[in-house]
Write a protein that holds these residues in place. Structure first.
Motif, PDB file in Angstrom:
ATOM      1  N   HIS A  23     -69.999 -76.570-112.521  1.00  0.00           N
ATOM      2  CA  HIS A  23     -70.068 -76.232-111.095  1.00  0.00           C
ATOM      3  C   HIS A  23     -69.825 -74.739-110.879  1.00  0.00           C
ATOM      4  CE1 HIS A  23     -68.625 -75.692-106.950  1.00  0.00           C
ATOM      5  NE2 HIS A  23     -69.533 -76.613-106.659  1.00  0.00           N
ATOM      6  N   ALA A  24     -68.858 -74.176-111.603  1.00  0.00           N
ATOM      7  CA  ALA A  24     -68.561 -72.741-111.464  1.00  0.00           C
ATOM      8  C   ALA A  24     -69.787 -71.903-111.842  1.00  0.00           C
ATOM      9  CB  ALA A  24     -67.368 -72.366-112.326  1.00  0.00           C
ATOM     10  N   LEU A  25     -70.516 -72.337-112.867  1.00  0.00           N
ATOM     11  CA  LEU A  25     -71.733 -71.627-113.273  1.00  0.00           C
ATOM     12  C   LEU A  25     -72.822 -71.749-112.210  1.00  0.00           C
ATOM     13  CD1 LEU A  25     -72.003 -72.552-117.064  1.00  0.00           C
ATOM     14  CD2 LEU A  25     -71.724 -70.260-116.109  1.00  0.00           C
ATOM     15  N   GLU A  26     -73.036 -72.975-111.748  1.00  0.00           N
ATOM     16  CA  GLU A  26     -74.105 -73.227-110.764  1.00  0.00           C
ATOM     17  C   GLU A  26     -73.803 -72.542-109.435  1.00  0.00           C
ATOM     18  OE1 GLU A  26     -74.267 -77.467-110.616  1.00  0.00           O
ATOM     19  OE2 GLU A  26     -75.716 -77.614-112.274  1.00  0.00           O
ATOM     20  N   ALA A  27     -72.539 -72.565-109.021  1.00  0.00           N
ATOM     21  CA  ALA A  27     -72.155 -71.990-107.725  1.00  0.00           C
ATOM     22  C   ALA A  27     -71.845 -70.502-107.832  1.00  0.00           C
ATOM     23  CB  ALA A  27     -70.942 -72.737-107.170  1.00  0.00           C
ATOM     24  N   GLU A  28     -71.878 -69.996-109.074  1.00  0.00           N
ATOM     25  CA  GLU A  28     -71.564 -68.586-109.327  1.00  0.00           C
ATOM     26  C   GLU A  28     -70.193 -68.213-108.737  1.00  0.00           C
ATOM     27  OE1 GLU A  28     -74.872 -66.252-107.962  1.00  0.00           O
ATOM     28  OE2 GLU A  28     -76.198 -66.999-109.521  1.00  0.00           O
ATOM     29  N   THR A  29     -69.219 -69.083-108.969  1.00  0.00           N
ATOM     30  CA  THR A  29     -67.862 -68.819-108.492  1.00  0.00           C
ATOM     31  C   THR A  29     -67.238 -67.701-109.319  1.00  0.00           C
ATOM     32  OG1 THR A  29     -67.672 -71.177-107.985  1.00  0.00           O
ATOM     33  CG2 THR A  29     -65.638 -69.873-107.956  1.00  0.00           C
ATOM     34  N   PRO A  30     -66.750 -66.655-108.674  1.00  0.00           N
ATOM     35  CA  PRO A  30     -66.146 -65.553-109.425  1.00  0.00           C
ATOM     36  C   PRO A  30     -64.726 -65.891-109.872  1.00  0.00           C
ATOM     37  CG  PRO A  30     -65.974 -65.119-107.082  1.00  0.00           C
ATOM     38  CD  PRO A  30     -66.716 -66.423-107.224  1.00  0.00           C
ATOM     39  N   ASN A  31     -64.309 -65.305-110.985  1.00  0.00           N
ATOM     40  CA  ASN A  31     -62.893 -65.303-111.388  1.00  0.00           C
ATOM     41  C   ASN A  31     -62.260 -66.676-111.520  1.00  0.00           C
ATOM     42  OD1 ASN A  31     -63.029 -62.450-111.201  1.00  0.00           O
ATOM     43  ND2 ASN A  31     -62.615 -62.587-108.998  1.00  0.00           N
ATOM     44  N   VAL A  32     -63.002 -67.645-112.097  1.00  0.00           N
ATOM     45  CA  VAL A  32     -62.382 -68.941-112.364  1.00  0.00           C
ATOM     46  C   VAL A  32     -62.740 -69.374-113.783  1.00  0.00           C
ATOM     47  CG1 VAL A  32     -64.287 -70.321-111.379  1.00  0.00           C
ATOM     48  CG2 VAL A  32     -61.986 -71.295-111.527  1.00  0.00           C
ATOM     49  N   GLN A  33     -61.712 -69.817-114.515  1.00  0.00           N
ATOM     50  CA  GLN A  33     -61.896 -70.321-115.867  1.00  0.00           C
ATOM     51  C   GLN A  33     -61.173 -71.646-116.006  1.00  0.00           C
ATOM     52  OE1 GLN A  33     -60.248 -66.857-117.998  1.00  0.00           O
ATOM     53  NE2 GLN A  33     -62.291 -66.547-118.881  1.00  0.00           N
ATOM     54  N   TYR A  34     -61.581 -72.438-117.007  1.00  0.00           N
ATOM     55  CA  TYR A  34     -60.981 -73.752-117.202  1.00  0.00           C
ATOM     56  C   TYR A  34     -60.606 -73.937-118.673  1.00  0.00           C
ATOM     57  CZ  TYR A  34     -62.744 -74.701-112.533  1.00  0.00           C
ATOM     58  OH  TYR A  34     -62.985 -74.644-111.195  1.00  0.00           O
ATOM     59  N   ARG A  35     -59.482 -74.643-118.889  1.00  0.00           N
ATOM     60  CA  ARG A  35     -58.997 -74.880-120.252  1.00  0.00           C
ATOM     61  C   ARG A  35     -58.413 -76.271-120.385  1.00  0.00           C
ATOM     62  NH1 ARG A  35     -54.655 -70.886-122.831  1.00  0.00           N
ATOM     63  NH2 ARG A  35     -54.603 -72.420-124.519  1.00  0.00           N
TER      64      ARG A  35
END
Length: 237
Positions: free
Chosen positions: A93-105
């Motif tokens: 979703h972060a890639l598709e929505a081009e959300t800045p400054n978010v990472q997941y682990r």
């Protein structure tokens, strides 16, 4: 990570949320209540601590609904969870929505606290404590992760007859707001218990708010009534 997974994660809980992972970002899915309450949670957090420029860790982030919205407020966000499928949905979703400054682990709160103590301005742990075997351990990890002067935000469900009727019977069996079996009554947490754990972890409670729901208008709002769903804000001195 395996040791932490065995000590403070319920495999059945992880499996439950992994099975639904592909539906996290469908606002009409089982996660509709999370989408509905997210603006309220975000506004409450921002009211205590404006997020722009802050380093934030979102513990038990699931598919990233809150993580994503905090990043859009200008925070640098790390979302962590132990449900791998939900994390992959969050990343996609972060890639598709081009959300800045978010990472997941995929890492536990306890393991991250040992790795990066006192590293975050804000720690959020929302709708997560009632799903782990040792919630007090997560509270301690939150206290370790936050910088001195930083904020920790929790939300969970009270343990009493009203909460059983509203959060389980009403939400899961009558209104079908949530899948049956989403919550276990004995895992609910009284505000006094959460307050005791936060104090024991060296945090100072600042504010508690209740969250209410009207099934006729389908509206959520924050109030002073913490008898069912509630949020708590704490700071590290």
């Amino acid at each position: 990570m395996t040791e932490t997974l065995e000590t403070n994660a319920d495999p059945a809980e992880l499996a439950k949320f992994s099975e639904l992972a592909h539906r996290w970002w469908d606002p009409d899915s089982e996660f509709a209540p999370l989408h509905a309450i997210n603006p309220l949670r975000l506004q409450w957090i921002e009211g205590q601590c404006p997020l722009a420029g802050k380093r934030v860790v979102d513990i038990g982030c699931g598919g990233g609904i809150l993580s994503d919205s905090m990043a859009r407020k200008g925070a640098d966000v790390l979302g962590i969870d132990l449900a791998g499928k939900a994390l992959r949905v969050a990343q996609l979703h972060a890639l598709e929505a081009e959300t800045p400054n978010v990472q997941y682990r995929e890492v536990s709160a306890e393991a991250l606290a040992a790795e990066q103590p006192a590293s975050f301005d804000v720690v959020t742990c929302m709708e997560m404590l009632e799903h782990v075997p040792k919630p007090e351990s997560v509270v301690r990890a939150c206290a370790q992760l936050v910088k001195p002067g930083g904020w920790v935000f929790f939300s969970t469900i009270n343990r009493n007859t009203k909460a059983f009727l509203f959060a389980i019977v009403g939400a899961e069996y009558v209104l079908n707001l949530l899948p049956r079996g989403t919550h276990e009554y004995l895992k609910f947490i009284k505000p006094s218990e959460l307050a005791s754990w936060t104090r024991g972890a060296g945090l100072e409670l600042q504010e508690a708010k209740g969250m209410e729901y009207n099934p006729l208008t389908r509206r959520y709002w924050l109030s002073g009534d913490t008898s069912v769903n509630y949020l708590a804000a704490a700071r590290r001195p």
